[in-house]
Design a protein around this motif. Structure first.
Motif, short mmCIF file in Angstrom:
data_model
loop_
_atom_site.label_atom_id
_atom_site.label_comp_id
_atom_site.label_asym_id
_atom_site.label_seq_id
_atom_site.Cartn_x
_atom_site.Cartn_y
_atom_site.Cartn_z
N LYS A 164 -1.72 2.34 9.02
CA LYS A 164 -0.29 2.68 8.90
C LYS A 164 0.39 1.89 7.80
O LYS A 164 1.41 2.32 7.27
CB LYS A 164 0.45 2.42 10.21
CG LYS A 164 -0.09 3.18 11.38
CD LYS A 164 0.46 4.56 11.42
CE LYS A 164 0.02 5.19 12.74
NZ LYS A 164 0.30 6.59 12.80
N GLU A 165 -0.17 0.72 7.47
CA GLU A 165 0.42 -0.09 6.41
C GLU A 165 -0.67 -0.61 5.48
O GLU A 165 -1.81 -0.86 5.90
CB GLU A 165 1.22 -1.27 6.98
CG GLU A 165 2.45 -0.81 7.73
CD GLU A 165 3.57 -1.81 7.74
OE1 GLU A 165 3.35 -3.00 7.50
OE2 GLU A 165 4.70 -1.37 8.00
N ASN A 166 -0.30 -0.72 4.22
CA ASN A 166 -1.12 -1.37 3.20
C ASN A 166 -0.59 -2.79 3.03
O ASN A 166 0.53 -3.09 3.44
CB ASN A 166 -1.00 -0.64 1.86
CG ASN A 166 -1.52 0.77 1.95
OD1 ASN A 166 -2.58 1.03 2.51
ND2 ASN A 166 -0.77 1.71 1.39
N TYR A 167 -1.37 -3.62 2.37
CA TYR A 167 -0.87 -4.96 2.09
C TYR A 167 -1.25 -5.39 0.68
O TYR A 167 -2.21 -4.90 0.10
CB TYR A 167 -1.39 -5.97 3.12
CG TYR A 167 -2.83 -6.40 2.90
CD1 TYR A 167 -3.12 -7.54 2.14
CD2 TYR A 167 -3.88 -5.68 3.43
CE1 TYR A 167 -4.44 -7.94 1.93
CE2 TYR A 167 -5.19 -6.08 3.24
CZ TYR A 167 -5.46 -7.20 2.49
OH TYR A 167 -6.76 -7.59 2.28
N GLU A 168 -0.44 -6.29 0.16
CA GLU A 168 -0.74 -7.02 -1.07
C GLU A 168 -0.70 -8.49 -0.70
O GLU A 168 0.15 -8.90 0.09
CB GLU A 168 0.30 -6.74 -2.15
CG GLU A 168 0.31 -5.33 -2.67
CD GLU A 168 1.38 -5.15 -3.73
OE1 GLU A 168 1.50 -6.03 -4.61
OE2 GLU A 168 2.11 -4.15 -3.66
#
Length: 96
Positions: free
Chosen positions: A74-78
């Protein structure tokens, strides 16, 4: 070392209450371990930020990737390495 995990929505689907609770439990565990510094959602952007302490970038990646938001897709991250600039460290040695 401190790291910033920037979370952004990967889908337009609403988060289930179960998923939100799992994410909060992940944050609570980080807090109990002394690894959580600050966290919270953005008010002007779909996503949030988690600031952590980790011994290495590899550990920070592991922490980010076990977040239920990321695991669910549901979420991507950096991930960003964060160096503090404070009066106590002479703002990283910069002299007036």
């Amino acid at each position: 070392m401190r790291y910033v995990i920037l979370l952004s929505h990967a889908t337009n689907e609403k988060m289930s209450l179960e998923l939100i609770r799992a994410h909060v439990n992940h944050l609570r565990e980080l807090d109990r371990e002394g690894k959580l510094i600050l966290c919270g959602p953005f008010t002007d952007y779909a996503g949030g930020m988690v600031i952590i302490r980790a011994a290495s970038r590899e550990e920070a990646v592991q922490i980010a990737e076990r977040d239920p938001y990321v695991l669910s897709g549901k979420e991507n991250y950096e991930l960003r390495t964060w160096e503090l600039s404070l009066e106590s460290n002479g703002h990283m040695g910069i002299v007036e």
